[in-house]
Enzyme design. Structure first.
Site, PDB file in Angstrom:
ATOM      1  N   LYS A   1       1.593  -7.863  -8.463  1.00 28.45           N
ATOM      2  CA  LYS A   1       2.906  -7.269  -8.200  1.00 28.45           C
ATOM      3  C   LYS A   1       3.973  -8.078  -8.944  1.00 28.45           C
ATOM      4  O   LYS A   1       3.905  -9.316  -8.979  1.00 28.45           O
ATOM      5  CB  LYS A   1       3.166  -7.282  -6.688  1.00 28.45           C
ATOM      6  CG  LYS A   1       4.435  -6.574  -6.253  1.00 28.45           C
ATOM      7  CD  LYS A   1       4.566  -6.561  -4.715  1.00 28.45           C
ATOM      8  CE  LYS A   1       5.816  -5.849  -4.239  1.00 28.45           C
ATOM      9  NZ  LYS A   1       5.963  -5.844  -2.774  1.00 28.45           N
TER      10      LYS A   1
ATOM     11  N   SER B   1       6.675  -1.291  -0.584  1.00 24.63           N
ATOM     12  CA  SER B   1       7.160  -1.494  -1.929  1.00 24.63           C
ATOM     13  C   SER B   1       6.080  -1.828  -2.955  1.00 24.63           C
ATOM     14  O   SER B   1       6.328  -1.729  -4.154  1.00 24.63           O
ATOM     15  CB  SER B   1       8.192  -2.623  -1.916  1.00 24.63           C
ATOM     16  OG  SER B   1       7.578  -3.851  -1.570  1.00 24.63           O
TER      17      SER B   1
ATOM     18  N   SER C   1       4.911  -3.516   3.312  1.00 25.83           N
ATOM     19  CA  SER C   1       4.765  -3.195   1.887  1.00 25.83           C
ATOM     20  C   SER C   1       3.375  -3.356   1.296  1.00 25.83           C
ATOM     21  O   SER C   1       3.158  -2.955   0.157  1.00 25.83           O
ATOM     22  CB  SER C   1       5.729  -4.030   1.066  1.00 25.83           C
ATOM     23  OG  SER C   1       6.987  -3.436   1.090  1.00 25.83           O
TER      24      SER C   1
HETATM   25  N1  GLN Z   1       9.819  -0.691   3.615  1.00 27.61           N
HETATM   26  C1  GLN Z   1      10.304  -1.902   4.157  1.00 27.61           C
HETATM   27  C2  GLN Z   1      11.659  -2.229   3.576  1.00 27.61           C
HETATM   28  O1  GLN Z   1      12.131  -1.460   2.835  1.00 27.61           O
HETATM   29  C3  GLN Z   1       9.313  -3.004   3.925  1.00 27.61           C
HETATM   30  C4  GLN Z   1       9.408  -3.611   2.590  1.00 27.61           C
HETATM   31  C5  GLN Z   1       8.446  -4.725   2.392  1.00 27.61           C
HETATM   32  O2  GLN Z   1       7.535  -4.948   3.199  1.00 27.61           O
HETATM   33  N2  GLN Z   1       8.690  -5.484   1.343  1.00 27.61           N
HETATM   34  O3  GLN Z   1      12.224  -3.246   3.846  1.00 27.61           O
END
Ligand code: GLN
Length: 495
Positions: A83, A158, A182
């Site tokens: 990532k 994400s 995420s």
């Molecule tokens: N979807 C969540 C957010 O937007 C989690 C994001 C993540 O785990 N990095 O914060």
């Protein structure tokens, strides 16, 4: 051993065997993956940077070690994607943000170093929501990754690039980060396995921070055994990260036993309500039935503060993000606005032009909840609620060994479906964010396909530092679920 039909559908444990048997080389495997990326990534858009030369050089080193008769490491020749939130000396580290465009890290994240020492072969950097803020990968400043099961749908986020690349056979293992879901949510939406280990299990050194008290790095894989192999490599104390836990790391592959007869599964009554999509419920109940048949007991548990989790998370994560992202000011890293009068304009124009809309929203929310007069009402209160949520889980684990739940309230949604409504997007994290607030481990694995042919994800949670129990349950389910997930319909390949 039977030879696999193509090199692209191997798991890490199969690569381990074929490499040592001498039937293929790491270079041949790497070539096959770069070819696969060239074929399918124009459709999937999982990679933001492909490291052909670098990956082939790593593969050649592995082949050399094998030729010498030395041990090439537990991940020797395994094609890995990273990532873009992880610092790598190779290529760029941008968090898929304009503000870090062209930024080169002077060092490798600890996890990157560990994977490389274990013989891993890096294929490149993977797409993500900008600074890991989002649930669909639509917030990337680079591109929108597609779900390999249906190219009109999002891969989740994400870490959408990390999940889509594993699902589309564009790598065998990938790393992502999970602050509120995420890793688990995109794993669920793309039909792969993904884990957020306990907070502190994996070093965060070299992970660009979003919300430091919630962020964890974790792996994506095609099956549970590969997940255990990857965890063995990345977990453990790191002197560079004072929050990494100084605890012994077990051999996670040893927890892959099919026996769950002594396991008690907890089902939180707050999760199994009418709000849960009927098709998801059916898939989860079928998975529970498989484990019950193997002897696991089921009890109802309660997580009474569930309703406050999303509000609590979006106060804490935005507060921490507003502090963490202050360093991107046009002076020290990446992008600087060319239209700068004085230094004040330079800061302000750099941030205005460099950050995308979701990141700006979070910085503003976070600055607000930390500002004097609001700190007690929001931030301090959220911290107290966080303690209650953690206590809920610890109480529930007095009655059970693991908690089973859906990972996501729905299967993958269409690109553009939720972009106009941030709150609707935030609600897709309902089953994942409590795990981060409670700092416990959680994982997602496929539990079937919906009528539309999209993967459903089963989430397994356990006590802090009890990844082994989670893996045991996951492995038993995978071996006994009675169906194959098959391959996403994005291009010919034998499975
Ligand atoms: N979807 C969540 C957010 O937007 C989690 C994001 C993540 O785990 N990095 O914060």
């Amino acid at each position: 051993m039977t030879m696999p039909k193509t090199l692209n559908n191997l798991t890490a444990h199969q690569i381990h065997d074929v490499l040592r048997a001498g039937s293929v080389t790491a270079t041949e495997i790497a070539e096959a993956y770069f070819k696969r990326i060239a074929e399918v990534d124009p459709k999937v858009l999982a990679y933001v940077d492909v490291w052909r030369e670098f990956g082939l050089a790593q593969a050649a080193k592995v082949d050399e070690t094998v030729r010498r008769g030395d041990d090439p490491g537990p991940l020797a020749g395994v094609p890995i994607g990273l990532k873009d939130v992880l610092c790598t000396r190779q290529g760029y580290t941008t968090c898929c943000s304009k503000i870090l465009k062209g930024y080169r890290s002077p060092f490798d994240a600890t996890v990157v170093q560990r994977l490389e020492s274990a013989g891993g072969v890096f294929l490149g950097k993977l797409n993500m929501d900008e600074f890991a803020m989002g649930s669909s990968t639509e917030n990337s400043s680079v591109q929108v990754t597609r779900n390999p099961w249906n190219l009109k749908c999002v891969p989740g986020g994400s870490s959408g690039g990390s999940a889509a690349a594993v699902a589309a056979d564009e790598c065998v293992i990938s790393l992502g980060s999970d602050t509120g879901g995420s890793i688990r949510q995109p794993a669920a939406l793309c039909g792969c396995v993904g884990m957020k280990p306990t907070y502190g299990r994996v070093s965060r050194y070299g992970l660009v921070a979003f919300a430091s008290s919630l962020d964890q790095i974790g792996p994506f894989s095609k099956d549970v055994e590969d997940l255990a192999i990857a965890l063995n490599v990345i977990c453990g104390k790191d002197p560079h990260d004072s929050t990494s836990a100084d605890l012994p790391v077990p051999d996670f592959t040893k927890s892959l036993r099919q026996d769950v007869a002594d396991i008690t599964i907890g089902l939180p009554k707050e999760y199994y309500t009418d709000a849960l999509n009927a098709e998801m419920r059916e898939k989860i109940e079928a998975a529970i039935a498989v484990l019950q048949k193997l002897g696991a007991k089921v009890v109802e548990v309660s997580l009474p503060h569930t309703d406050y989790a999303i509000a609590c998370y979006y106060i804490i994560c935005t507060a921490e993000a507003s502090a963490n992202l202050a360093r991107f000011d046009g002076v020290r890293y990446g992008y600087r606005s060319p239209s700068s009068g004085d230094v004040h304009d330079m800061y302000s124009n750099t941030k205005t032009e460099g950050f995308g809309p979701e990141v700006k929203r979070r910085i503003m929310l976070g600055t607000y909840v930390l500002s004097s007069g609001y700190y007690d009402a929001y931030y301090l209160k959220a911290q107290k609620v966080r303690s209650l949520i953690r206590r809920d889980f610890l109480d529930a684990f007095d009655k059970c060994d693991v908690i089973l739940a859906p990972t996501s309230p729905t299967a993958a949604f269409e690109i553009g479906e939720k972009t106009d409504d941030p709150l609707e997007m935030y609600l897709s994290d309902i089953y994942t964010i409590s795990v981060n607030l409670a700092t416990i481990p959680g994982m997602s694995m496929p539990c079937g396909l919906t009528k539309r042919g999209l993967p459903a994800g089963l989430q397994i949670m356990a006590k802090p530092f009890n990844e082994e129990t989670m893996l045991r349950v996951a492995y038993s389910y995978e071996k006994n679920r009675g169906f194959e997930m098959g391959a996403p319909p994005i291009g010919a390949r034998a499975r």
